[in-house]
Design a protein around this motif. Structure first.
Motif, PDB file in Angstrom:
ATOM      1  N   ARG A  61      70.427  40.525  76.521  1.00  0.00           N
ATOM      2  CA  ARG A  61      70.561  41.415  75.376  1.00  0.00           C
ATOM      3  C   ARG A  61      71.243  40.641  74.249  1.00  0.00           C
ATOM      4  O   ARG A  61      72.291  40.045  74.457  1.00  0.00           O
ATOM      5  CB  ARG A  61      71.397  42.644  75.728  1.00  0.00           C
ATOM      6  CG  ARG A  61      71.603  43.581  74.538  1.00  0.00           C
ATOM      7  CD  ARG A  61      72.575  44.703  74.886  1.00  0.00           C
ATOM      8  NE  ARG A  61      72.980  45.425  73.694  1.00  0.00           N
ATOM      9  CZ  ARG A  61      72.417  46.547  73.271  1.00  0.00           C
ATOM     10  NH1 ARG A  61      71.428  47.064  73.952  1.00  0.00           N
ATOM     11  NH2 ARG A  61      72.852  47.146  72.183  1.00  0.00           N
ATOM     12  N   PRO A  62      70.695  40.663  73.036  1.00  0.00           N
ATOM     13  CA  PRO A  62      71.298  39.893  71.952  1.00  0.00           C
ATOM     14  C   PRO A  62      72.571  40.516  71.380  1.00  0.00           C
ATOM     15  O   PRO A  62      73.264  39.871  70.598  1.00  0.00           O
ATOM     16  CB  PRO A  62      70.193  39.866  70.889  1.00  0.00           C
ATOM     17  CG  PRO A  62      69.375  41.097  71.161  1.00  0.00           C
ATOM     18  CD  PRO A  62      69.416  41.279  72.648  1.00  0.00           C
ATOM     19  N   GLY A  63      72.883  41.750  71.749  1.00  0.00           N
ATOM     20  CA  GLY A  63      74.086  42.387  71.220  1.00  0.00           C
ATOM     21  C   GLY A  63      75.346  41.664  71.646  1.00  0.00           C
ATOM     22  O   GLY A  63      75.380  40.992  72.674  1.00  0.00           O
ATOM     23  N   PRO A  64      76.435  41.795  70.863  1.00  0.00           N
ATOM     24  CA  PRO A  64      77.633  40.987  71.117  1.00  0.00           C
ATOM     25  C   PRO A  64      78.655  41.594  72.062  1.00  0.00           C
ATOM     26  O   PRO A  64      79.618  40.937  72.414  1.00  0.00           O
ATOM     27  CB  PRO A  64      78.243  40.874  69.712  1.00  0.00           C
ATOM     28  CG  PRO A  64      77.860  42.163  69.042  1.00  0.00           C
ATOM     29  CD  PRO A  64      76.501  42.526  69.588  1.00  0.00           C
ATOM     30  N   GLU A  98      75.585  40.133  62.093  1.00  0.00           N
ATOM     31  CA  GLU A  98      75.893  40.428  60.692  1.00  0.00           C
ATOM     32  C   GLU A  98      74.871  39.783  59.760  1.00  0.00           C
ATOM     33  O   GLU A  98      74.547  40.342  58.711  1.00  0.00           O
ATOM     34  CB  GLU A  98      77.304  39.972  60.360  1.00  0.00           C
ATOM     35  CG  GLU A  98      78.351  40.790  61.102  1.00  0.00           C
ATOM     36  CD  GLU A  98      79.703  40.722  60.442  1.00  0.00           C
ATOM     37  OE1 GLU A  98      80.037  39.664  59.889  1.00  0.00           O
ATOM     38  OE2 GLU A  98      80.423  41.741  60.494  1.00  0.00           O
ATOM     39  N   ALA A  99      74.354  38.620  60.130  1.00  0.00           N
ATOM     40  CA  ALA A  99      73.303  37.993  59.334  1.00  0.00           C
ATOM     41  C   ALA A  99      72.053  38.861  59.298  1.00  0.00           C
ATOM     42  O   ALA A  99      71.285  38.824  58.322  1.00  0.00           O
ATOM     43  CB  ALA A  99      72.971  36.611  59.899  1.00  0.00           C
ATOM     44  N   ALA A 100      71.888  39.661  60.374  1.00  0.00           N
ATOM     45  CA  ALA A 100      70.736  40.564  60.438  1.00  0.00           C
ATOM     46  C   ALA A 100      71.040  41.940  59.850  1.00  0.00           C
ATOM     47  O   ALA A 100      70.208  42.840  59.924  1.00  0.00           O
ATOM     48  CB  ALA A 100      70.285  40.709  61.885  1.00  0.00           C
ATOM     49  N   GLY A 101      72.257  42.109  59.311  1.00  0.00           N
ATOM     50  CA  GLY A 101      72.606  43.367  58.650  1.00  0.00           C
ATOM     51  C   GLY A 101      73.445  44.315  59.463  1.00  0.00           C
ATOM     52  O   GLY A 101      73.778  45.408  58.997  1.00  0.00           O
ATOM     53  N   LEU A 106      84.455  45.574  63.830  1.00  0.00           N
ATOM     54  CA  LEU A 106      85.329  46.263  64.775  1.00  0.00           C
ATOM     55  C   LEU A 106      85.441  45.462  66.067  1.00  0.00           C
ATOM     56  O   LEU A 106      86.544  45.245  66.582  1.00  0.00           O
ATOM     57  CB  LEU A 106      84.805  47.670  65.064  1.00  0.00           C
ATOM     58  CG  LEU A 106      85.524  48.444  66.179  1.00  0.00           C
ATOM     59  CD1 LEU A 106      87.016  48.590  65.895  1.00  0.00           C
ATOM     60  CD2 LEU A 106      84.879  49.826  66.374  1.00  0.00           C
ATOM     61  N   LEU A 107      84.324  45.022  66.578  1.00  0.00           N
ATOM     62  CA  LEU A 107      84.328  44.246  67.815  1.00  0.00           C
ATOM     63  C   LEU A 107      85.056  42.912  67.618  1.00  0.00           C
ATOM     64  O   LEU A 107      85.845  42.482  68.474  1.00  0.00           O
ATOM     65  CB  LEU A 107      82.892  44.010  68.272  1.00  0.00           C
ATOM     66  CG  LEU A 107      82.701  43.425  69.670  1.00  0.00           C
ATOM     67  CD1 LEU A 107      83.299  44.328  70.733  1.00  0.00           C
ATOM     68  CD2 LEU A 107      81.213  43.211  69.934  1.00  0.00           C
TER      69      LEU A 107
END
Length: 231
Positions: A61-64, A98-101, A106-107
């Motif tokens: 998953r690309p999420g951080p 963030e580069a993707a908007g 917060l994280l």
């Protein structure tokens, strides 16, 4: 997956694991359920299985968000280098998001408060509070302020995150733990003791790092005195 999350938030490890496993049986690509499975397995003491579940969720998953949980699990096991790898991965993923908007401040603030630069966390989270104030941001900002030693201001935000009349109506073990630790630093031992116990009552497994810290703090605080006030 949401039912599993709710079960875990109230400390029911076995039920949470059942829900997460059912979610994965229905949809093997449900990465939130895979991370939840890791969370529940870690709480059950099945560390090797938990690490495998987290690693699978984080890799696909690309999420951080998952590297933070996996990193803290590594850290709780004394694997500091592996934890730092995950924290660096989280920073990279936040930048990419963030580069993707997407908004990952917060994280990022939560990460820096506990595992990086608390002053930077305060800067990031103050800006986030200005953009979109809410319970999660209030908790994170309060904790970051505490980590820099600004405990009086920290308690103001911790109260916002935990008091129903101030908007913090969600019973979060982590939020209540943060408030208890801030109160302890301010020598407010009665409220600190009460909130640390409440955090462990809400969910005795809320964090592999913070649960032992809460228990140590309660032991150090001891029981309240049964004597009356001094004359």
């Amino acid at each position: 997956e949401q039912a599993g999350r709710l079960a875990f938030e109230r400390g029911d490890r076995e039920e949470a694991l059942r829900f997460f496993q059912e979610a994965l049986r229905t949809d093997p690509d449900q990465r939130a359920a895979q991370a939840g499975q890791g969370r529940a397995l870690a709480a059950l003491g099945r560390t090797t299985d938990a690490l495998s579940a987290y690693q699978a969720a984080s890799a696909k998953r690309p999420g951080p968000e998952y590297p933070l949980e996996l990193g803290e699990l590594y850290e709780s096991l004394g694997l500091g280098q592996a934890a730092r790898v995950e924290y660096d991965l989280l920073r990279d993923r936040v930048r990419g998001a963030e580069a993707a908007g997407a908004d990952g401040q917060l994280l990022l603030g939560r990460l820096e408060a506990d595992h990086g630069d608390p002053a930077e966390a305060v800067r990031v989270l103050r800006a986030e509070w200005g953009r979109q104030p809410g319970t999660a941001v209030a908790d994170a900002l309060g904790w970051a302020l505490h980590r820099t030693g600004a405990d009086e201001e920290a308690l103001e935000f911790a109260a916002i995150a935990t008091d129903g009349d101030k908007g913090g109506g969600v019973r979060s073990a982590l939020h209540v733990f943060h408030r208890g630790m801030i109160e302890r630093s301010l020598d407010r031992y009665g409220p600190a003791r009460r909130h640390l116990r409440e955090a462990l009552t809400i969910n005795p497994y809320f964090s592999p790092l913070r649960v032992p810290e809460a228990k140590r703090a309660l032991t150090e605080l001891g029981e309240p005195s049964v004597e009356g006030p001094p004359t």
